[in-house]
Design an enzyme around this catalytic site. Structure first.
Site, mmCIF file in Angstrom:
data_model
loop_
_atom_site.group_PDB
_atom_site.id
_atom_site.type_symbol
_atom_site.label_atom_id
_atom_site.label_comp_id
_atom_site.label_asym_id
_atom_site.label_seq_id
_atom_site.Cartn_x
_atom_site.Cartn_y
_atom_site.Cartn_z
ATOM 1 N N CYS A 168 0.872 -1.173 0.000
ATOM 2 C CA CYS A 168 0.000 0.000 0.000
ATOM 3 C C CYS A 168 0.906 1.219 0.000
ATOM 4 O O CYS A 168 2.004 1.173 -0.549
ATOM 5 C CB CYS A 168 -0.965 -0.022 1.173
ATOM 6 S SG CYS A 168 -0.179 0.069 2.792
ATOM 7 N N ALA A 169 0.497 2.309 0.611
ATOM 8 C CA ALA A 169 1.267 3.551 0.508
ATOM 9 C C ALA A 169 2.642 3.444 1.143
ATOM 10 O O ALA A 169 3.619 3.982 0.628
ATOM 11 C CB ALA A 169 0.496 4.701 1.141
#
Length: 689
Positions: free
Chosen positions: A475-476
């Site tokens: 993810c980020a």
């Protein structure tokens, strides 16, 4: 059949991480849209921004391009999800998902054009907001938003995994691979499209009711939403909380992000209170804890650290707080204290919910889900300041008050409960220093080596090697990995020694908190998974003692980063004199000239060696260290590399143990070290490979 909790968590976390792939685009394009709207606002820029001027025309064109990801949001999710979800041939999975999603919408369009009234849909009306219809790739169809796109993309990835590698007869070779996946998707989409035509109009009505309910929940609703968004961060499931609100239809059609930007000019021109214009914006105040809470946390961690450790702690927490304030990425700071003091994270989530609810109570609303740069400055404060400056003044005053609250609450709890936050326990302060040190010397033997390559290799080794990896996504800021055997996964120290911010070990579902470079590290990680393992060979070379004294295994070194083999396999010698010699012939690739405590060599065989003299002796700043080589020198086995005044090391309170590790030991599967014994520099063999 028993369903494993670990397996469910793995699937959910993988799905949450995959959703973030398209979401990453929204922050950047949100700034583009906001700036272009700002530049076409005559209230701010005057006549130059009036329609018809060259200035206006330029920014209008920019604005139209900037709307791309918001106007094509379902397509972005349909194409972007397979990047994170597909376990192989991701690029083909993206193409397949796009085609299947388009087929799905064409089917719905055809069905509604023929039988719209039967489904309760007036298909003759324009596809505008509130009609329940939309245009997807110029196809007039039901407005299923990102929910429909996510569902179809998930089904497409499932079909990809099931049919992509099916080996058809040679005569049917044209139907192999992506063709077979799309054929299967074509026929599956027919009943799926029919099902959507039947149930989606009722679902749209339910969504409308939910929007009214959540908006009417007021301050309590904002508190619950914000608390959940924060408290779920360690599990990685917070994406499921905010995405339906910010990018989905939970409180307003198309999500808060799109709706806010679409009405930004209107809100800027109005003198009515923002809370009346857009009450739904209370569910986008979760970013306020990033802007105002994180500085208070950083200050508390700094001032509760031991005085001698504050400089180290400050170098760790203040940059992390700056990233949170400016960009809205909080995990580097939050994971700094999460695992050593989880009670603080609970307090953090409670304060975050209270801050958002307090601001909402005093009339603050808008699009504040991120940091100052990606949300507050360009999407709220600047364009709306003229008519709504009092609201923002109230917001900043409340925010700064809560910064003080965060500081005093965290400081009180850390001191009262004696929580071992960074700088208070020996391990943590030392650990982050090791990470900084490792980042500095990680290029041992290969100065041009990309740090991300080193991290990917180190994380793979700490996860138990490629044979222990089931799948990987990100993810980020997190590398999300499913492993076969979680007992093979090393503790968080091994990961943080190579620059990670922390580790979430949830059974077989592992999350390595990497930071914003995680997409590049994941790419290198997957490249390593695809490489074939080197074949073990009989030992053909050897290493000699590099000091005189007692040889001990690397696992008995009193330093977690070395003992865990996070930096590589090796051994150590408790020296009897200060002479450190070359263990074999090679070239000097790195010398810590200012401190003299570390030397890197590349041996003639290609093995890369790091010799580290003492533990934490970097703090002596070279006092008592004399180096006899420089970068580029060619040395032979037994040549003197350094001479250390052991008495000075001991008087300074440091351990003088000399450690040697092979930083590319994975290329030498036959590497073996000799058992504990007394050795003499340059004479006894200590390893073969």
């Amino acid at each position: 059949m028993t369903i494993s909790k670990d397996i469910i968590m793995q699937k959910v976390q993988r799905f949450g991480g995959a959703m973030f792939t398209p979401v990453l685009m929204f922050g950047v394009f949100g700034i583009f849209v906001a700036v272009s709207i700002l530049c076409t606002n005559p209230m701010i820029l005057g006549p130059i921004a009036e329609k018809g001027t060259l200035w206006y025309s330029f920014w209008y064109i920019i604005q139209e391009g900037a709307w791309t990801v918001f106007r094509q949001m379902p397509l972005l999710f349909a194409i972007g999800l397979p990047i994170g979800l597909a376990k192989k041939n991701n690029a083909r999975a993206c193409m397949e998902s796009f085609l299947i999603y388009i087929i799905f919408n064409y089917f719905m369009s055809a069905m509604l054009s023929l039988y719209g009234p039967s489904f309760g849909v007036d298909f003759s009306q324009e596809a505008v907001a509130g009609s329940g219809l939309t245009l997807v790739a110029n196809i007039k169809t039901l407005d299923t938003g990102i929910i429909g796109a996510i569902l179809i993309a998930t089904l497409s990835v499932w079909l990809h995994g099931k049919f992509f590698d099916v080996n058809l007869p040679e005569s049917l070779g044209i139907f192999r691979g992506s063709s077979l996946v799309v054929i299967a998707g074509f026929w599956l989409m027919f009943p799926i499209a029919l099902l959507f035509c039947i149930i989606w109009p009722q679902f749209q009505a339910a969504i409308a009711s939910l929007q009214g309910f959540l908006t009417g929940a007021g301050v309590a609703g904002v508190w619950i939403y914000t608390f959940l968004e924060r408290i779920l961060i360690p599990t990685g499931l917070h994406h499921f909380i905010y995405i339906p609100f910010i990018f989905g239809p939970a409180v307003v059609d198309n999500g808060i992000q799109v709706y806010w930007l679409q009405h930004l000019q209107e809100f800027a021109a109005s003198t009515n209170p923002l809370i009346e214009l857009f009450p739904q914006g209370g569910f986008a105040l979760h970013g306020m804890s990033k802007v105002f809470g994180c500085p208070g946390i950083a200050l508390a961690l700094y001032y509760t650290a031991k005085p001698e450790n504050r400089k180290k702690v400050g170098a760790l927490v203040f940059p992390a707080a700056a990233v949170a304030v400016l960009c809205g990425i909080t995990e580097p700071l939050e994971f700094t204290f999460l695992f050593v003091a989880p009670i603080l994270f609970l307090v953090h989530a409670i304060l975050a919910g209270t801050l958002a609810a307090t601001m909402y109570f005093f009339g603050v609303t808008g699009n504040f889900g991120g940091g100052i740069l990606d949300c507050a400055l360009f999407q709220d404060w600047i364009p709306l300041f003229h008519n709504h400056w009092m609201t923002y003044a109230t917001q900043i005053v409340i925010g700064l008050a809560f910064t003080c609250i965060w500081f005093f609450v965290f400081r009180f709890m850390i001191l009262k409960l004696d929580l071992k936050t960074p700088g208070r326990g020996e391990g943590e302060a030392k650990l982050y220093t090791k990470a900084d040190y490792k980042a500095k010397v990680n290029g041992t033997g290969q100065p041009a080596q990309d740090e991300r390559d080193v991290k990917a290799a180190a994380f793979l080794a700490a996860l138990g090697g490629k044979e222990n990896i089931v799948d990987v996504t990100n993810c980020a800021t997190r590398l999300r990995v499913t492993v076969k055997d979680d007992t093979k996964v090393q503790d968080s120290n091994a990961f943080m020694a190579h620059g990670a911010h922390g580790l979430v070990h949830n059974g077989r579902a592992i999350q390595v908190i990497v930071g914003l470079s995680v997409p590049q590290i994941r790419e290198r990680f997957e490249t390593l998974l695809q490489k074939s393992e080197p074949q073990a060979a009989a030992p053909t070379a050897e290493l000699s003692a590099f000091a005189t004294g007692q040889l001990i295994p690397i696992t008995e070194v009193p330093d977690k980063a070395f003992a865990s083999k996070a930096m590589g396999d090796g051994c150590a010698i408790q020296p009897e004199d200060g002479k450190v010699t070359a263990p074999a012939s090679g070239e000097i690739m790195m010398v810590m000239e200012d401190t003299g405590h570390a030397i890197g060599l590349r041996l003639d065989t290609g093995m890369e060696i790091l010799i580290h003299i003492g533990i934490d002796t970097v703090n002596m700043k070279g006092d008592g260290f004399r180096i006899f080589v420089k970068q580029g020198d060619i040395v032979k086995k037994g040549d003197l590399l350094a001479n250390v005044d052991l008495d000075k090391v001991h008087q300074a309170g440091y351990n003088s143990i000399v450690i040697m590790v092979s930083t590319n030991c994975n290329q030498y599967p036959a590497l073996q070290f000799c058992p504990t014994q007394h050795v003499t520099a340059g004479e006894q063999r200590i390893a073969t490979y």
